[in-house]
Design a protein around this motif. Structure first.
Motif, mmCIF file in Angstrom:
data_model
loop_
_atom_site.group_PDB
_atom_site.id
_atom_site.type_symbol
_atom_site.label_atom_id
_atom_site.label_comp_id
_atom_site.label_asym_id
_atom_site.label_seq_id
_atom_site.Cartn_x
_atom_site.Cartn_y
_atom_site.Cartn_z
ATOM 1 N N SER A 53 13.956 5.266 -1.417
ATOM 2 C CA SER A 53 14.847 4.500 -2.294
ATOM 3 C C SER A 53 15.436 5.342 -3.419
ATOM 4 C CB SER A 53 14.092 3.296 -2.882
ATOM 5 O OG SER A 53 13.635 2.444 -1.852
ATOM 6 N N GLY A 54 14.868 6.524 -3.636
ATOM 7 C CA GLY A 54 15.450 7.456 -4.596
ATOM 8 C C GLY A 54 15.074 7.246 -6.043
ATOM 9 N N SER A 102 0.814 -1.216 0.000
ATOM 10 C CA SER A 102 0.000 0.000 0.000
ATOM 11 C C SER A 102 0.848 1.266 0.000
ATOM 12 C CB SER A 102 -0.933 0.012 1.221
ATOM 13 O OG SER A 102 -1.781 -1.118 1.228
ATOM 14 N N TYR A 103 2.103 1.157 0.456
ATOM 15 C CA TYR A 103 2.963 2.345 0.584
ATOM 16 C C TYR A 103 4.238 2.222 -0.253
ATOM 17 C CZ TYR A 103 -0.335 3.080 4.306
ATOM 18 O OH TYR A 103 -1.508 3.231 5.002
ATOM 19 N N PHE A 104 4.218 1.324 -1.245
ATOM 20 C CA PHE A 104 5.376 1.185 -2.130
ATOM 21 C C PHE A 104 5.741 2.508 -2.797
ATOM 22 C CE2 PHE A 104 5.561 -3.621 -3.308
ATOM 23 C CZ PHE A 104 6.222 -3.865 -2.120
ATOM 24 N N THR A 105 4.731 3.248 -3.261
ATOM 25 C CA THR A 105 5.014 4.480 -4.018
ATOM 26 C C THR A 105 5.799 5.496 -3.182
ATOM 27 O OG1 THR A 105 3.114 4.171 -5.478
ATOM 28 C CG2 THR A 105 3.990 6.404 -5.273
ATOM 29 N N PRO A 106 5.330 5.907 -1.990
ATOM 30 C CA PRO A 106 6.132 6.860 -1.210
ATOM 31 C C PRO A 106 7.462 6.281 -0.726
ATOM 32 C CG PRO A 106 4.242 6.110 0.070
ATOM 33 C CD PRO A 106 4.032 5.634 -1.330
ATOM 34 N N MET A 146 -1.178 4.103 10.134
ATOM 35 C CA MET A 146 -1.132 4.571 11.519
ATOM 36 C C MET A 146 0.313 4.728 11.996
ATOM 37 S SD MET A 146 -4.227 2.277 13.169
ATOM 38 C CE MET A 146 -3.858 2.793 14.857
ATOM 39 N N ALA A 147 1.187 3.827 11.550
ATOM 40 C CA ALA A 147 2.595 3.917 11.943
ATOM 41 C C ALA A 147 3.228 5.187 11.388
ATOM 42 C CB ALA A 147 3.358 2.678 11.465
ATOM 43 N N ILE A 148 2.886 5.529 10.145
ATOM 44 C CA ILE A 148 3.408 6.770 9.549
ATOM 45 C C ILE A 148 2.861 7.980 10.298
ATOM 46 C CG2 ILE A 148 3.416 8.205 7.478
ATOM 47 C CD1 ILE A 148 3.402 5.655 5.816
ATOM 48 N N ASP A 149 1.545 7.981 10.545
ATOM 49 C CA ASP A 149 0.917 9.114 11.242
ATOM 50 C C ASP A 149 1.453 9.282 12.662
ATOM 51 O OD1 ASP A 149 -0.604 9.690 9.026
ATOM 52 O OD2 ASP A 149 -2.368 8.568 9.717
ATOM 53 N N VAL A 158 16.548 0.255 2.918
ATOM 54 C CA VAL A 158 15.546 0.887 2.065
ATOM 55 C C VAL A 158 16.143 1.958 1.152
ATOM 56 C CG1 VAL A 158 14.923 2.675 3.751
ATOM 57 C CG2 VAL A 158 13.204 1.874 2.089
ATOM 58 N N ARG A 159 17.270 2.533 1.508
ATOM 59 C CA ARG A 159 17.876 3.589 0.688
ATOM 60 C C ARG A 159 18.802 3.029 -0.403
ATOM 61 N NH1 ARG A 159 16.447 8.383 2.595
ATOM 62 N NH2 ARG A 159 15.759 8.504 4.777
ATOM 63 N N ASN A 160 18.931 1.737 -0.459
ATOM 64 C CA ASN A 160 19.709 1.099 -1.521
ATOM 65 C C ASN A 160 18.751 0.677 -2.634
ATOM 66 O OD1 ASN A 160 21.011 -0.959 -3.147
ATOM 67 N ND2 ASN A 160 22.611 -1.017 -1.586
ATOM 68 N N PRO A 161 18.820 1.285 -3.815
ATOM 69 C CA PRO A 161 17.839 0.977 -4.866
ATOM 70 C C PRO A 161 17.885 -0.465 -5.340
ATOM 71 C CG PRO A 161 19.611 2.363 -5.723
ATOM 72 C CD PRO A 161 19.776 2.322 -4.242
#
Length: 394
Positions: free
Chosen positions: A230-231, A220-224, A344-347, A285-288
């Protein structure tokens, strides 16, 4: 596989495309009805609520008729709801359309699996389920992107009408291919409900919910996640989602061939792989390159465990339409739980990466839910190995 199995898969593909496509045309629908993006999001929730709550009730009402009749009636109700959505002139009409399609979709999901189980032997149920449930995977990989293209080039209504055409085609195929001789349920509602006293059934439902929840808390949150952490450029994200969709199709084929003979090992290995991929994704997560690999593994091992989950339900509680419909509702509940907990975790301030850790936690709980059954299997193996010889010649 009989032709009817593919007709059922096409119907599931059509209905699942309808379920997901609203998320790809949020801006168009918000502009059309003069509402906020959040209000359009409620259309997705309305569909899910219809599946969770209404599907089992509608299935219960159709227990006395043949499964072919139930399939055609449910397809017709879905068709009415989809047409209502295509011609909707205000938000309220669209909301009603989504509830109608959600209720009928869940019930049709269960009846379709019951039909496919009736048409093949027990040794092929997992494979048959993978064909029917393959419609769900292909809808993610192909149906949603095509619906978005229709929205961009021909308007959002064209996407709704395209699904109407697909439902008509699959319904006509069902009329011709599904045998009329398939038995009616011929059971009382009380007898059908008695199956739900089985604790093992609820354990199987729980595992299914946790698998789907773990997958969708991330999906559900792949896009953000891919964009902000991931850049990747926003133009590359649809391609990555396409890779994810292709992985689900491949994983579904593989799982379908393993589910009948190796149901429990498939669930264990799948959950281990899914949970590990979410943990690695969270740490790197920051490694593409790691992100791409993690997305592929999540696609291969997440919702693709559906055939194994379905085979487990059939072994535990049989192939009744109500049992399979409730399983579909449990899967929808997993989608809601996973995406909600991730949000909820993001919020709560834990960052955009937090849905991955929510997914990993749900995956770990899924593994824990399997431990009693693994221990039971080991005890059975040990007993058979240590069984004393009763024949003196041995």
């Amino acid at each position: 596989m009989p032709l009817a199995i593919y007709a059922l898969g096409l119907m599931i593909f059509s209905m699942t495309t309808s379920e997901f496509m609203v998320s790809g045309m949020m801006i168009s629908l918000a502009n059309e009805f003069g509402v906020s993006i959040a209000a359009v999001g409620y259309l997705i929730s309305a569909y899910a609520a219809g599946m969770i709550l209404g599907g089992p009730m509608l299935t219960s009402a159709f227990l006395k008729i043949t499964r072919k009749q139930a399939f055609l009636l449910l397809s017709s109700i879905f068709l009415i709801g989809q047409i209502l959505g295509a011609v909707a002139t205000n938000y309220e009409m669209m909301l009603a359309a989504r509830i109608i399609t959600g209720i009928s979709s869940a019930a049709c999901f269960g009846v379709s699996l019951a039909i496919c189980f009736d048409m093949v032997g027990p040794e092929k149920r997992g494979l048959a389920a993978s064909v029917v449930l393959g419609g769900l995977m292909v809808a993610t990989a192909l149906g949603l992107p095509i619906a978005m293209l229709f929205d961009q080039y021909f308007g959002w209504r064209s996407s709704f009408w395209a699904v109407v055409v697909l439902v008509l085609i699959s319904g006509i195929l069902g009329i011709k291919a599904i045998p009329s001789s398939l038995r009616a349920e011929s059971v009382s509602l009380r007898k059908e409900l008695s199956v739900f006293k089985n604790a093992h059934l609820w354990a199987a439902y729980s595992t299914s919910m946790l698998i789907i929840g773990a997958t969708f808390s991330a999906f559900s949150y792949f896009t953000p996640i891919l964009d902000r952490l991931s850049g990747f450029n926003s133009s590359a994200i649809p391609l990555l989602l396409g890779v994810y969709g292709a992985a689900t199709v491949i994983g579904n084929v593989v799982t379908g061939r393993l589910a009948d003979r190796f149901m429990m090992p498939t669930l264990v290995i799948g959950l281990l792989s899914l949970t590990s991929a979410l943990v690695v994704f969270g740490f790197f997560v920051r490694n593409p390159y790691v992100s791409i690999a993690a997305v592929m593994v999540i696609g291969l091992t997440g919702v693709t465990m559906n055939p194994a989950m379905t085979a487990r339900i059939a072994r535990v509680a049989g192939t009744g339409a109500l049992v399979t419909t409730v399983h579909g509702s449990i899967i929808s509940l997993g989608i809601v739980v996973g995406s909600t907990l991730g949000g909820m975790a993001i919020d709560a301030g834990y960052g955009t990466v937090s849905p991955l850790w929510v997914g990993a936690s749900l995956g770990a709980l899924g593994l824990i839910s399997l431990l009693p059954y693994l221990a039971q299997s080991n005890r059975k193996v040990a007993k058979s190995t240590l069984k004393p010889c009763t024949d003196a010649s041995e």
